[in-house]
Scaffold this motif. Structure first.
Motif: not given
Length: 609
Positions: A351-378
């Protein structure tokens, strides 16, 4: 003195005196001749002879002439260097002998030796073949150590007793063979996604007892993802693919898919029934590195899915995030925080209630995949100060515009002392994004008064919402406002509560609290709450450290609201204000203590009940 000249041929024969060679076919091998003058000999030996010998004026080294030696003595001294005097080198006629030179050897011309060339050619290619064989064996051994299944393709050229055994049951196959194997297992291959250099094959199964629908006309679901790597070889005409990864999908539960609607009070709680995925696509707008994919499904109007990431360096596919959108909006990449890499935005608004999820691409120390998504929250305040936490409390309970104003003011103060951090800026931008949505909705020209009032209440504009309420003269429209208040699932009550916690003297917020209680529990209950609050405010205007929710304003769900609304008019209900046993029953003379403005809005609201 007679000159003497001796030379020796290759056979060791001695020529006749006089410097002429009697042999025709035996050229002489001239010894190295050393010319020593008589005076030089005397000077050389002068310092080494006794003084008694100086009177003779001759050297005592060669007192016997060389031409007077016996043949045996000549043979014995042939290896030693011979010294000749100028007198001994003179010829019989008194002339000087010609210069001694070694005669040049005549080279014999030879024709083209094709036999030798053929032998050299064969030897060269034998060496090259042996080198290639050794290199192939070394290469095969290296890959057998790293990946035992990497050279299984050579088995088709080897006898059965000499074939290479493989550790896994996934030999290289063509696409036709892969599809045929899936068909025999009761599955099918979905739309193949090309990922340079690999390919991603969705494994599709048919849903049991499924009725075709517009969202899923084939009644199929994706159960697994398989990543295949092409093999580069020169021995097979058709392209072979080697299985590298298998990703068994975990389907989301219905409770997760319907969670935003349950929170908004428009849907009952979901069950643990898994919801299938039906579509897979690659996102061309996603940032690098690697590739981002979206695995989606649909339940009614709700769109849900998973975000996947493919790392080509390690041939690895993994699930990064799980999401749901009640309005059926696809996730998108937007520039939210101002850095070079965009953020992934999920719209969970109802409806009129806004609710957004925001994910940032961040590096990480993982050999198979060096990136991941980190959620922004309060959930955690970026700055551990009371004003900052109070500003976040507004946003956590839905007053985004008020929270953004307070955070902007704090930023201006803290930036001077370099206490404003990057994490605080991220939370500010997150709050500002929601505040922009609520402010835009509140300023729209709504045709329906109840929708306009709802938009202003969501943005915390209490005074403007009361002005719109006063302008309603139609009982039907007033009934819509009453319905709006009755259907509140607690979000409006939370906004009013946090406003009164930080600003207890806000009369406009108090009026909406009274109207909310009156619509749900009756007029008398609302008056009682107002009297108790005014008495408490008269004693102390101090608020608690953390906002404490007033449970009378915050409802848990729609069923409780509807139950309270129906039971409030039940004569047998002890909480009914018409019941004389109710301790909260208001006497007529008690209403005189209520400000006239409150009674005005209560009377106005009663016209729609």
């Amino acid at each position: 003195m007679r000159g003497f000249y001796r030379k020796r041929d290759k056979g060791g024969r001695q020529d006749k005196p006089g410097g002429q060679n009697t042999g025709r076919n035996s050229p002489p091998a001239l010894p190295q001749v050393e010319l020593i003058s008589e005076n030089r000999i005397e000077n050389r030996t002068a310092g080494h002879q006794p003084a008694s010998n100086k009177s003779f004026g001759k050297s005592t080294r060669n007192q016997t002439p060389h031409n007077q030696l016996s043949p045996n003595q000549i043979l014995n001294n042939s290896s030693a260097p011979v010294a000749y005097t100028p007198e001994e080198m003179a010829t019989e006629d008194g002339g000087t002998p010609p210069t001694l030179r070694r005669p040049k050897k005549k080279r014999r011309r030879r024709g083209w030796d094709w036999r030798g060339f053929l032998i050299d050619f064969v030897i060269f290619w034998v060496i090259m073949g042996a080198g290639c064989l050794v290199a192939f064996l070394l290469w095969s051994g290296f890959w057998l150590i790293l990946d035992p299944d990497s050279i299984i393709w050579v088995n088709q050229y080897l006898p059965a007793n000499y074939q290479i055994s493989h550790a896994q049951q996934n030999p290289p196959q063509t696409l036709e063979a892969i599809k045929e194997d899936l068909k025999q297992q009761g599955f099918a291959a979905g739309k193949i996604i090309t990922l340079q250099p690999d390919i991603l094959v969705p494994i599709v199964a048919t849903l049991p007892a499924c009725q075709p629908s517009p969202t899923n006309p084939n009644c199929q679901k994706i159960t697994e993802l398989r990543l295949y790597q092409p093999l580069d070889n020169f021995f097979v005409s058709s392209q072979l693919y080697q299985l590298k990864r298998q990703l068994i999908l975990k389907e989301p539960e219905e409770s997760f898919v319907m969670a935003p609607l349950v929170r908004a009070g428009v849907s009952p709680p979901g069950t643990s029934k898994p919801q299938p995925f039906t579509f897979l696509e690659i996102d061309p707008q996603a940032p690098k590195p690697g590739n981002w994919l979206h695995l989606t499904g649909k339940r009614g109007n709700v769109l849900y899915g998973q975000v996947l990431h493919y790392n080509p360096d390690q041939n690895y596919v993994s699930v990064m995030a799980e999401w749901t959108s009640p309005q059926g909006n696809m996730v998108s990449w937007q520039q939210i925080h101002g850095d070079a890499t965009p953020e992934l935005v999920v719209d969970r608004s109802v409806g009129l209630e806004p609710s957004l999820q925001i994910y940032q691409v961040k590096p990480r120390e993982f050999t198979l995949d060096p990136v991941w998504l980190v959620e922004t929250n309060l959930n955690k305040a970026a700055i551990a100060s009371r004003p900052y936490k109070d500003a976040l409390a507004y946003a956590q309970l839905g007053l985004w515009s008020e929270s953004a104003k307070k955070l902007q003011a704090l930023k201006s103060d803290l930036s001077k002392s370099d206490k404003w951090s990057a994490a605080a800026q991220t939370q500010l931008e997150f709050v500002q994004l929601h505040a922009n949505i609520t402010a835009k909705q509140a300023e729209l020209g709504w045709a329906n008064p109840s929708q306009a009032i709802s938009a202003k209440l969501i943005d915390g504009r209490w005074s403007e919402a009361l002005t719109l309420l006063e302008s309603i003269s139609n009982p039907v429209q007033m009934q819509e406002v009453v319905t709006l208040l009755n259907r509140d699932n607690g979000q409006l009550g939370e906004r009013i509560q946090v406003t009164l916690e930080f600003n207890p003297q806000d009369t406009n917020a108090q009026i909406w609290a009274v109207l909310l209680l009156s619509s749900r529990e009756g007029k008398d209950k609302a008056i009682t709450w107002l009297q108790d609050r005014n008495n408490a405010a008269a004693l102390s205007n101090l608020r608690s450290k953390e906002p404490s929710r007033d449970r009378s304003l915050v409802a848990s769900n729609t069923e409780v609201n509807s139950a309270n609304s129906s039971n409030s008019r039940n004569p047998d209900n002890p909480d009914n204000p018409d019941n004389p046993d109710n301790p909260n029953t208001i006497e007529p003379n008690q209403t005189a203590n209520i400000p006239p403005r409150f009674m005005q809005y209560l009377t106005l609201l009663e016209s729609g009940q």
